[in-house]
Design a protein around this motif. Structure first.
Motif, PDB file in Angstrom:
ATOM      1  N   LEU A 188       0.826  -1.203   0.000  1.00  0.00           N
ATOM      2  CA  LEU A 188       0.000   0.000   0.000  1.00  0.00           C
ATOM      3  C   LEU A 188       0.867   1.262   0.000  1.00  0.00           C
ATOM      4  CD1 LEU A 188      -2.920   1.033   0.126  1.00  0.00           C
ATOM      5  CD2 LEU A 188      -2.750   1.003   2.621  1.00  0.00           C
ATOM      6  N   GLY A 189       1.929   1.259   0.819  1.00  0.00           N
ATOM      7  CA  GLY A 189       2.826   2.405   0.836  1.00  0.00           C
ATOM      8  C   GLY A 189       3.533   2.602  -0.501  1.00  0.00           C
ATOM      9  N   LEU A 190       3.936   1.489  -1.150  1.00  0.00           N
ATOM     10  CA  LEU A 190       4.585   1.574  -2.450  1.00  0.00           C
ATOM     11  C   LEU A 190       3.635   2.150  -3.495  1.00  0.00           C
ATOM     12  CD1 LEU A 190       7.044   0.912  -4.219  1.00  0.00           C
ATOM     13  CD2 LEU A 190       6.072  -1.374  -4.561  1.00  0.00           C
ATOM     14  N   PHE A 191       2.360   1.788  -3.416  1.00  0.00           N
ATOM     15  CA  PHE A 191       1.372   2.307  -4.360  1.00  0.00           C
ATOM     16  C   PHE A 191       1.238   3.828  -4.219  1.00  0.00           C
ATOM     17  CE2 PHE A 191      -2.995   3.541  -5.351  1.00  0.00           C
ATOM     18  CZ  PHE A 191      -3.112   3.078  -6.639  1.00  0.00           C
ATOM     19  N   PHE A 192       1.129   4.319  -2.978  1.00  0.00           N
ATOM     20  CA  PHE A 192       1.015   5.761  -2.765  1.00  0.00           C
ATOM     21  C   PHE A 192       2.292   6.481  -3.196  1.00  0.00           C
ATOM     22  CE2 PHE A 192      -2.453   4.589   0.182  1.00  0.00           C
ATOM     23  CZ  PHE A 192      -3.422   5.466  -0.277  1.00  0.00           C
ATOM     24  N   ILE A 196       2.479   9.485  -6.016  1.00  0.00           N
ATOM     25  CA  ILE A 196       3.054  10.809  -5.767  1.00  0.00           C
ATOM     26  C   ILE A 196       4.149  11.124  -6.784  1.00  0.00           C
ATOM     27  CG2 ILE A 196       4.372  12.186  -4.101  1.00  0.00           C
ATOM     28  CD1 ILE A 196       2.893  10.660  -1.884  1.00  0.00           C
ATOM     29  N   ILE A 197       4.997  10.127  -7.095  1.00  0.00           N
ATOM     30  CA  ILE A 197       6.080  10.346  -8.057  1.00  0.00           C
ATOM     31  C   ILE A 197       5.516  10.654  -9.446  1.00  0.00           C
ATOM     32  CG2 ILE A 197       7.991   9.207  -9.251  1.00  0.00           C
ATOM     33  CD1 ILE A 197       8.628   7.739  -6.657  1.00  0.00           C
ATOM     34  N   ARG A 198       4.501   9.898  -9.876  1.00  0.00           N
ATOM     35  CA  ARG A 198       3.937  10.127 -11.213  1.00  0.00           C
ATOM     36  C   ARG A 198       3.265  11.490 -11.292  1.00  0.00           C
ATOM     37  NH1 ARG A 198      -1.631   8.765 -11.974  1.00  0.00           N
ATOM     38  NH2 ARG A 198      -1.261   7.957 -14.072  1.00  0.00           N
ATOM     39  N   LEU A 199       2.682  11.971 -10.184  1.00  0.00           N
ATOM     40  CA  LEU A 199       2.072  13.297 -10.178  1.00  0.00           C
ATOM     41  C   LEU A 199       3.144  14.383 -10.297  1.00  0.00           C
ATOM     42  CD1 LEU A 199      -0.391  15.134  -9.876  1.00  0.00           C
ATOM     43  CD2 LEU A 199      -0.136  14.945  -7.391  1.00  0.00           C
TER      44      LEU A 199
END
Length: 287
Positions: A188-192, A196-199
């Protein structure tokens, strides 16, 4: 069972209490291949399976029904002729397992304000008279119960007791649950973090690149888990402006609302859009 309809018409009193005989007949007829039932839109809103009256008679007079009726466990009443099949029709209406409907044509659908013809499903409307006609339509109010509902209930109860008895679990099971929970939190943390990086990359590309750049462009799309990470990157194409659609749609709505004499049509009656208990009248139509 009720007596068969004579020439003319008579009201059929409906009841919310469904008899075992009616339920057994509905269970046999529902999704029977002889009925060739289709799916339509009742009042242009929700799906409803419907069939023709002549298909009902054909299914009740079939050899398959006679073989099933011989087994007492099926609880099927004997059907010898079309008059018996007509009694079954009345019984199903009385038990609110089917209802008479009318299949609307394109012009009839357009005449009702707010209704739009569907290209894949015919539009149906409930009627108060059940015609004993080979091409008369009837819609199903019956749906077969889920055969796995008992299994689901047992699994749910077992899951609740498993959680309640967690303090009594052996040590290796508790450690396994802890490792699984930590792994889930890590994913879940990796997904968030990826989101954030892609944004951040997208915001930078708005200024530095001619086209906006997306890392994992399908990350939040309605697709499978693997498809969400495919492709790895993509460029955002500018949206083409829609020309003339809004004004054309507004003109069509006004043309439908205003009649040839300059008066505004009132549309469908309010009673057609509301669900209420009605008396169904059975009519016999001469072929």
């Amino acid at each position: 069972m009720s007596q068969p309809a004579e020439q003319g018409s008579f009201p059929i009193q409906t009841s919310s209490q469904r008899t075992p005989a009616a339920l057994n007949l509905a269970s046999y007829l529902y999704q029977n291949p002889i009925l060739k039932q289709r799916t339509g839109l009742i009042n242009n809103e929700r799906d409803l399976d419907f069939f023709r009256y002549k298909r009902l008679v054909r299914a009740l007079l079939s050899d398959d029904y006679k073989n099933k009726q011989k087994n007492p466990k099926n609880g099927l009443v004997p059907i010898n002729n079309e008059s018996d099949a007509q009694r079954v029709l009345v019984l199903l209406i009385q038990n609110q397992l089917i209802l008479p409907v009318q299949k609307l044509h394109y012009a009839e659908i357009k005449a009702v304000r707010g209704w739009t013809p569907n290209k894949t499903k015919p539009t149906l409307k409930r009627i108060e008279k059940a015609h004993v006609d080979p091409d008369a339509y009837f819609g199903w109010l019956y749906s077969k119960p889920n055969p796995f509902i008992l299994l689901y209930s047992i699994l749910a109860i077992a899951g609740v007791f498993t959680v309640i008895l967690f303090p009594l679990w052996p040590a290796f099971m508790k450690r396994g649950v802890w490792y699984l929970s930590m792994a889930a939190l890590g994913f879940l943390g990796l997904f968030f973090l990826i989101a954030i990086i892609r944004l951040i990359i997208y915001l930078i590309s708005l200024v530095a690149l001619p086209k906006p750049f997306w890392l994992f462009p399908n990350l939040f799309e309605d697709c499978g888990v693997l498809e969400s990470f495919q492709p790895l990157y993509g460029w955002e194409e500018p949206k083409k402006p829609k020309k003339g659609k809004k004004s054309t749609k507004t003109a069509e709505v006004k043309a439908d609302a205003v009649g040839s004499n300059g008066t505004t049509s009132s549309g469908a009656k309010a009673s057609e859009g509301t669900t209420q208990r009605r008396k169904v009248t059975l009519e016999e139509v001469d072929e």
